[in-house]
Design a protein around this motif. Structure first.
Motif, PDB file in Angstrom:
ATOM      1  N   ASP A   1       0.721  -1.251   0.089  1.00 57.70           N
ATOM      2  CA  ASP A   1      -0.039   0.018   0.047  1.00 57.70           C
ATOM      3  C   ASP A   1       0.776   1.288  -0.257  1.00 57.70           C
ATOM      4  OD1 ASP A   1       1.011   0.495   2.507  1.00 57.70           O
ATOM      5  OD2 ASP A   1      -1.006  -0.253   3.469  1.00 57.70           O
ATOM      6  N   SER A   2       0.080   2.304  -0.133  1.00 58.47           N
ATOM      7  CA  SER A   2       0.944   3.566  -0.124  1.00 58.47           C
ATOM      8  C   SER A   2       1.870   3.908   0.860  1.00 58.47           C
ATOM      9  CB  SER A   2       0.062   4.866  -0.482  1.00 58.47           C
ATOM     10  OG  SER A   2      -0.851   4.864   0.778  1.00 58.47           O
ATOM     11  N   SER A   3       1.607   3.267   2.151  1.00 60.51           N
ATOM     12  CA  SER A   3       2.618   3.531   3.277  1.00 60.51           C
ATOM     13  C   SER A   3       3.546   2.648   3.099  1.00 60.51           C
ATOM     14  CB  SER A   3       1.637   3.287   4.433  1.00 60.51           C
ATOM     15  OG  SER A   3       1.443   2.021   4.602  1.00 60.51           O
ATOM     16  N   GLY A   4       3.660   1.768   2.297  1.00 59.25           N
ATOM     17  CA  GLY A   4       4.910   0.732   2.069  1.00 59.25           C
ATOM     18  C   GLY A   4       4.626  -0.609   3.155  1.00 59.25           C
ATOM     19  N   ALA A   5       3.471  -0.855   3.508  1.00 60.73           N
ATOM     20  CA  ALA A   5       3.017  -1.921   4.311  1.00 60.73           C
ATOM     21  C   ALA A   5       2.338  -3.059   3.345  1.00 60.73           C
ATOM     22  CB  ALA A   5       2.019  -1.831   5.264  1.00 60.73           C
TER      23      ALA A   5
ATOM     24  N   TYR B   1      -1.910   1.087  -4.768  1.00 57.42           N
ATOM     25  CA  TYR B   1      -1.194  -0.051  -4.456  1.00 57.42           C
ATOM     26  C   TYR B   1      -0.274  -0.202  -5.572  1.00 57.42           C
ATOM     27  CZ  TYR B   1      -4.878  -0.885  -1.023  1.00 57.42           C
ATOM     28  OH  TYR B   1      -5.626  -0.807   0.117  1.00 57.42           O
ATOM     29  N   THR B   2       1.033  -0.843  -5.106  1.00 51.94           N
ATOM     30  CA  THR B   2       1.900  -1.150  -6.035  1.00 51.94           C
ATOM     31  C   THR B   2       2.043  -2.655  -5.906  1.00 51.94           C
ATOM     32  OG1 THR B   2       3.060   0.853  -5.508  1.00 51.94           O
ATOM     33  CG2 THR B   2       4.298  -0.982  -6.411  1.00 51.94           C
ATOM     34  N   ALA B   3       2.249  -3.285  -6.984  1.00 48.41           N
ATOM     35  CA  ALA B   3       2.614  -4.760  -7.351  1.00 48.41           C
ATOM     36  C   ALA B   3       3.816  -5.038  -7.596  1.00 48.41           C
ATOM     37  CB  ALA B   3       1.188  -5.403  -8.203  1.00 48.41           C
TER      38      ALA B   3
ATOM     39  N   VAL C   1      -8.336  -9.837   2.328  1.00 49.06           N
ATOM     40  CA  VAL C   1      -9.494  -8.954   2.653  1.00 49.06           C
ATOM     41  C   VAL C   1      -9.816  -7.964   1.386  1.00 49.06           C
ATOM     42  CG1 VAL C   1      -9.339  -9.424   4.927  1.00 49.06           C
ATOM     43  CG2 VAL C   1      -8.066  -7.365   3.742  1.00 49.06           C
ATOM     44  N   PRO C   2     -10.751  -7.325   1.344  1.00 51.73           N
ATOM     45  CA  PRO C   2     -10.873  -6.090   0.413  1.00 51.73           C
ATOM     46  C   PRO C   2     -10.006  -5.041   0.654  1.00 51.73           C
ATOM     47  CG  PRO C   2     -13.064  -6.748   1.114  1.00 51.73           C
ATOM     48  CD  PRO C   2     -11.841  -7.375   1.950  1.00 51.73           C
ATOM     49  N   LEU C   3      -9.388  -4.327  -0.616  1.00 48.51           N
ATOM     50  CA  LEU C   3      -8.543  -3.194  -0.502  1.00 48.51           C
ATOM     51  C   LEU C   3      -9.244  -2.233   0.069  1.00 48.51           C
ATOM     52  CD1 LEU C   3      -6.803  -3.825  -3.995  1.00 48.51           C
ATOM     53  CD2 LEU C   3      -6.224  -4.790  -1.675  1.00 48.51           C
ATOM     54  N   GLY C   4      -8.373  -1.159   0.292  1.00 50.06           N
ATOM     55  CA  GLY C   4      -9.115   0.085   0.941  1.00 50.06           C
ATOM     56  C   GLY C   4      -9.580   0.865  -0.195  1.00 50.06           C
ATOM     57  N   SER C   5     -10.375   1.898   0.277  1.00 50.11           N
ATOM     58  CA  SER C   5     -11.007   2.650  -0.703  1.00 50.11           C
ATOM     59  C   SER C   5     -10.168   3.835  -1.207  1.00 50.11           C
ATOM     60  CB  SER C   5     -12.302   3.417  -0.050  1.00 50.11           C
ATOM     61  OG  SER C   5     -13.197   2.213   0.165  1.00 50.11           O
ATOM     62  N   ASN C   6     -10.308   4.166  -2.317  1.00 51.35           N
ATOM     63  CA  ASN C   6      -9.400   5.225  -2.884  1.00 51.35           C
ATOM     64  C   ASN C   6      -8.010   5.178  -2.493  1.00 51.35           C
ATOM     65  OD1 ASN C   6      -9.311   7.653  -4.300  1.00 51.35           O
ATOM     66  ND2 ASN C   6      -9.778   9.061  -2.444  1.00 51.35           N
ATOM     67  N   LYS C   7      -7.441   4.025  -2.678  1.00 48.42           N
ATOM     68  CA  LYS C   7      -5.791   3.808  -2.381  1.00 48.42           C
ATOM     69  C   LYS C   7      -4.988   3.476  -3.487  1.00 48.42           C
ATOM     70  CE  LYS C   7      -6.726   4.113   2.260  1.00 48.42           C
ATOM     71  NZ  LYS C   7      -6.318   5.152   3.030  1.00 48.42           N
TER      72      LYS C   7
END
Length: 345
Positions: free
Chosen positions: A273-277, A322-324, A314-320
């Motif tokens: 995710d955008s925080s690096g997690a 992500y990097t694969a 789990v479902p991904l976050g809204s309006n986020k």
């Protein structure tokens, strides 16, 4: 942006003798199955079937511009073109077969399902290849089918792209398509190059080799770079991970696989995710990739050679954003890819 999605019927995209995402629909028909014969012994290193490079610019379809099929044809080809797996030419005979099945499903109040029952209204053939024969499709054409029950062209594509087995089939090596619509979107895919025709035990199938094949160094992936997608996976039958109650949007990587012996091994496949997690998830791979892959990867007989998935738990976050991140090898040659996509609110 939330889209309405419906349960899908699955396409059997064969890997050799095994199925890929067979929904078990054959169990609902009374049509007797032929007695299987012993398999023919293959050479140690079988030759890959003939193939063609991914097509671009197949031209406009003949559907009326107001027809949902016109929009779906263009959306599917745009998506396939952006992935690099090749556009599909329109096949009017497959159009007739697909429309007949869409009408059958509507007449019988069915959402999805590939098998028709002879005693039901609108019956034209038990399996997709049977219906294609009735429509005049040459016996040399392999025919595989995918279905989504929905109300618009964009929603048809969105549901199929937000799945595992159906996405695999949507982006495979087929060369042509026929589209039917009557509540359900029905797409019948045709593959000719490299084959002499479908066998009786493969009445709903896309062959692994032949057809349109990417370059050996190419990597196709979904979601597309910069694409905005739903945060949760669409309901799919069969469910690729029944123990995951609400999976997030699947992420796919695919490479060229002319043969069932081609191996896409996975060293790393993750979503950040955008925080690096890291996002908790499961890696799904073809059975032949297990020995050379990450020990945590799970084999799935429905995953074809040359294909791998990351399925969020789990479902991904809204309006986020992500990097694969993917690293692995195609037949021992190292490959890697990193790209980003977004989710709707």
């Amino acid at each position: 942006m939330k889209k309405t999605i419906f349960v899908l019927a699955a396409l059997a995209a064969l890997s050799g003798c095994g199925g890929g995402g067979d929904g078990g629909s054959s169990a609902s028909t009374s049509t007797p199955q032929p007695t299987p014969t012993a398999p023919v012994t293959q050479p140690t290193t079988p030759a890959a079937p003939a193939s063609v490079a991914p097509a671009t610019g197949v031209g406009a379809p003949t559907y009326a511009t107001t027809d949902i099929r016109y929009s779906l044809f263009n959306l599917v080809n745009t998506y396939r073109n952006q992935m690099g797996v090749g556009e599909l030419r329109q096949d009017a005979l497959l159009d007739a077969a697909a429309q007949a099945h869409a009408n059958y499903l509507s007449l019988n109040g069915v959402v999805g399902g590939h098998v028709e029952v002879a005693s039901n209204p609108g019956f034209t053939g038990a399996y997709p290849r049977d219906r294609a024969t009735v429509a005049g499709v040459p016996a040399s054409t392999w025919v595989g089918e995918t279905i989504s029950g929905t109300g618009s062209a964009q929603a048809c594509l969105t549901v199929l792209a937000n799945s595992v087995y159906h996405l695999q089939s949507l982006t495979a090596n087929q060369e042509s398509v026929g589209i039917g619509y009557n509540v359900n979107c029905v797409m019948d895919f045709g593959t000719v190059t490299g084959y002499t025709g479908q066998t009786v035990s493969q009445l709903n199938a896309i062959p692994v080799g032949g057809g349109q094949q990417m370059a050996a160094t190419a990597i196709a992936y979904s979601p597309l770079d910069g694409e905005t997608v739903d945060k949760a996976m669409a309901p799919e039958s069969p469910q690729p991970a029944p123990d995951i109650a609400a999976p997030g949007h699947p992420v796919m990587v695919r490479v060229r696989a002319d043969l069932t012996t081609d191996v896409l091994s996975v060293s790393t496949f993750k979503l950040v995710d955008s925080s690096g997690a890291d996002v908790a998830g499961r890696i799904l791979i073809a059975p032949n990739a297990k020995a050379a892959s990450n020990s945590g990867a799970v084999t799935d007989s429905g995953i074809n050679a040359g294909v791998a998935f990351f399925l969020p738990q789990v479902p991904l976050g809204s309006n986020k954003t992500y990097t694969a991140v993917f690293s692995g090898a195609r037949n021992g040659v190292a490959i890697s890819k990193s790209w980003s996509f977004k989710t709707y609110f």
